[in-house]
Design a protein around this motif. Structure first.
Motif, PDB file in Angstrom:
ATOM      1  N   TYR A 186      43.144  38.358  43.614  1.00 49.85           N
ATOM      2  CA  TYR A 186      42.755  38.250  42.212  1.00 49.85           C
ATOM      3  C   TYR A 186      41.552  37.324  42.041  1.00 49.85           C
ATOM      4  CZ  TYR A 186      46.989  40.750  40.778  1.00 49.85           C
ATOM      5  OH  TYR A 186      47.970  41.692  40.581  1.00 49.85           O
ATOM      6  N   ILE A 205      39.692  38.292  38.532  1.00 51.66           N
ATOM      7  CA  ILE A 205      40.644  38.602  37.474  1.00 51.66           C
ATOM      8  C   ILE A 205      41.838  37.656  37.555  1.00 51.66           C
ATOM      9  CG2 ILE A 205      39.965  41.029  37.351  1.00 51.66           C
ATOM     10  CD1 ILE A 205      42.541  41.748  38.855  1.00 51.66           C
ATOM     11  N   THR A 206      42.588  37.599  36.479  1.00 49.93           N
ATOM     12  CA  THR A 206      43.787  36.769  36.422  1.00 49.93           C
ATOM     13  C   THR A 206      45.007  37.631  36.735  1.00 49.93           C
ATOM     14  OG1 THR A 206      44.194  37.258  34.091  1.00 49.93           O
ATOM     15  CG2 THR A 206      42.743  35.362  34.586  1.00 49.93           C
ATOM     16  N   ARG A 232      47.417  38.100  34.786  1.00 53.49           N
ATOM     17  CA  ARG A 232      47.661  38.881  33.557  1.00 53.49           C
ATOM     18  C   ARG A 232      46.820  40.163  33.570  1.00 53.49           C
ATOM     19  NH1 ARG A 232      50.047  37.751  28.983  1.00 53.49           N
ATOM     20  NH2 ARG A 232      50.076  35.520  29.397  1.00 53.49           N
ATOM     21  N   GLU A 233      45.576  40.060  34.020  1.00 50.94           N
ATOM     22  CA  GLU A 233      44.707  41.243  34.088  1.00 50.94           C
ATOM     23  C   GLU A 233      45.152  42.202  35.196  1.00 50.94           C
ATOM     24  OE1 GLU A 233      40.452  39.529  32.554  1.00 50.94           O
ATOM     25  OE2 GLU A 233      41.235  38.759  34.462  1.00 50.94           O
ATOM     26  N   GLY A 234      45.857  41.680  36.185  1.00 48.55           N
ATOM     27  CA  GLY A 234      46.369  42.503  37.273  1.00 48.55           C
ATOM     28  C   GLY A 234      47.777  43.013  37.043  1.00 48.55           C
ATOM     29  N   THR A 245      54.412  40.524  28.556  1.00 49.39           N
ATOM     30  CA  THR A 245      53.251  40.916  27.754  1.00 49.39           C
ATOM     31  C   THR A 245      52.990  39.960  26.598  1.00 49.39           C
ATOM     32  OG1 THR A 245      54.629  42.426  26.459  1.00 49.39           O
ATOM     33  CG2 THR A 245      53.488  43.354  28.381  1.00 49.39           C
ATOM     34  N   GLU A 259      50.323  32.381  33.640  1.00 45.63           N
ATOM     35  CA  GLU A 259      49.860  33.168  34.781  1.00 45.63           C
ATOM     36  C   GLU A 259      50.831  33.017  35.953  1.00 45.63           C
ATOM     37  OE1 GLU A 259      47.268  35.263  34.628  1.00 45.63           O
ATOM     38  OE2 GLU A 259      46.630  34.617  32.646  1.00 45.63           O
ATOM     39  N   GLN A 283      49.368  46.011  39.227  1.00 46.66           N
ATOM     40  CA  GLN A 283      48.502  47.149  38.900  1.00 46.66           C
ATOM     41  C   GLN A 283      47.807  47.603  40.166  1.00 46.66           C
ATOM     42  OE1 GLN A 283      47.931  49.852  37.264  1.00 46.66           O
ATOM     43  NE2 GLN A 283      47.524  48.872  35.303  1.00 46.66           N
ATOM     44  N   LYS A 337      38.263  44.829  44.111  1.00 46.38           N
ATOM     45  CA  LYS A 337      38.293  45.413  42.771  1.00 46.38           C
ATOM     46  C   LYS A 337      39.655  46.034  42.524  1.00 46.38           C
ATOM     47  CE  LYS A 337      34.817  47.175  40.533  1.00 46.38           C
ATOM     48  NZ  LYS A 337      34.623  46.130  39.600  1.00 46.38           N
TER      49      LYS A 337
END
Length: 115
Positions: free
Chosen positions: A47, A52-53, A55-57, A71, A77, A92, A103
């Motif tokens: 990450y 990215i964090t 949360r973004e993952g 959510t 985190e 994800q 990425k």
């Protein structure tokens, strides 16, 4: 070029990303992250390298994410990362790493930036 993909064979985006890597002639290491999830340090490293964090993952559309309250805006985190380690389905996918970077390849064409 060497590449590692954190892959779910049941995911269409993940399969298409793997196809792009193979078509590009990459030497691909496939990690079925549901069977062999990355360690906490490895996931954090991926990450960070991707910028990215956790949360973004997070796979926020996964019903378990909502069930666990991940959510909500006030969830840390660290809590999200802990949940991902306990329940890899929350990660994800696909995540791809090459010497050019890391990425989260959604949509799958994002992987082309790493080739």
């Amino acid at each position: 070029m060497k590449a590692t993909i954190y892959h779910n064979p049941k995911c269409g985006t993940s399969r298409k990303t793997l196809d792009i890597l193979n078509e590009a002639g990459a030497d691909v290491t496939v990690v079925d992250y549901l069977k062999n999830p990355p360690a906490r340090e490895e996931l954090q490293r991926l990450y960070e390298r991707a910028g990215i964090t956790p949360r973004e993952g997070l796979r926020a559309k996964e019903p378990l994410a909502e069930e666990l309250g991940l959510t909500a805006a006030d969830v840390s985190e660290a809590t999200i990362l802990d949940a991902m380690l306990a329940h890899p389905i929350l990660i994800q996918r696909p995540i791809v790493e090459t010497e050019k970077g890391v990425k989260l390849c959604r949509p799958q064409d994002e992987v082309r930036q790493l080739l």
